[in-house]
Design an enzyme around this catalytic site. Structure first.
Site, mmCIF file in Angstrom:
data_model
loop_
_atom_site.group_PDB
_atom_site.id
_atom_site.type_symbol
_atom_site.label_atom_id
_atom_site.label_comp_id
_atom_site.label_asym_id
_atom_site.label_seq_id
_atom_site.Cartn_x
_atom_site.Cartn_y
_atom_site.Cartn_z
ATOM 1 C CG ASN A 140 -0.406 -0.175 2.531
ATOM 2 O OD1 ASN A 140 0.642 -0.789 2.696
ATOM 3 N ND2 ASN A 140 -1.085 0.357 3.533
ATOM 4 C CD GLU B 58 -5.179 -6.086 -1.253
ATOM 5 O OE1 GLU B 58 -4.638 -4.969 -1.158
ATOM 6 O OE2 GLU B 58 -5.958 -6.540 -0.402
ATOM 7 C CB CYS C 117 -10.764 -2.364 0.391
ATOM 8 S SG CYS C 117 -10.098 -1.706 -1.154
#
Ligand code: THU
Length: 130
Positions: free
Chosen positions: A40, A53, A86
């Site tokens: 991230n 991701e 998410c």
């Protein structure tokens, strides 16, 4: 599997999470055996932050790989519970990986939980809806 888990854990140090302090690492395993890393990457303008991701997936696509080249993705956080992608990542994983591609969550107890791409976003909006 073991090599990818080792790498996803080791790669956590590259997370740029200076606002949330919530570090996430991802490793994308290609069918040819190559491993592509992502973390991230946050920003002072918070909404511009990118999840691990998506960082890994965008890196793979930026290097010319496409969904048929991708086997599975590992996601790691240094917690004793599983952290799941998410909603935004589910949407992106849904399109950029094959329906039966595996998303493998890894926690700091060395436990794994495997979910199929299609099961992360059932009845999702896809290119077929356009
Ligand atoms: N984050 C990820 O990178 N992946 C996830 O699956 C969940 C959330 C990041 C976004 C943000 O940088 C931080 O974790 C806290 O939300």
């Amino acid at each position: 599997m073991e090599k990818s888990i080792q790498l996803v854990k080791e790669n956590l140090k590259n997370s740029y999470a200076k606002y949330s302090n919530f570090q996430v690492s991802a490793v994308l395993e290609l069918k040819n055996g190559e491993l592509i890393k992502g973390v991230n990457v946050e920003n002072a303008s918070y909404g511009l932050s990118n999840c691990a991701e998506r960082s890994a997936l965008f890196a793979a696509y930026s290097n010319g790989y496409r969904k048929q080249d991708l086997l599975r993705i590992f996601v790691y956080t240094n917690h004793d519970y599983f952290v799941s992608p998410c909603g935004a990542c589910r949407q992106v994983i849904r399109e950029l990986m094959e329906d039966d591609a595996e998303v493998i969550l890894v926690n700091n107890l060395n436990e794994t939980k495997t979910i199929k791409n299609i099961d992360l976003l059932p009845f999702g909006f896809t290119e077929g809806d356009l």
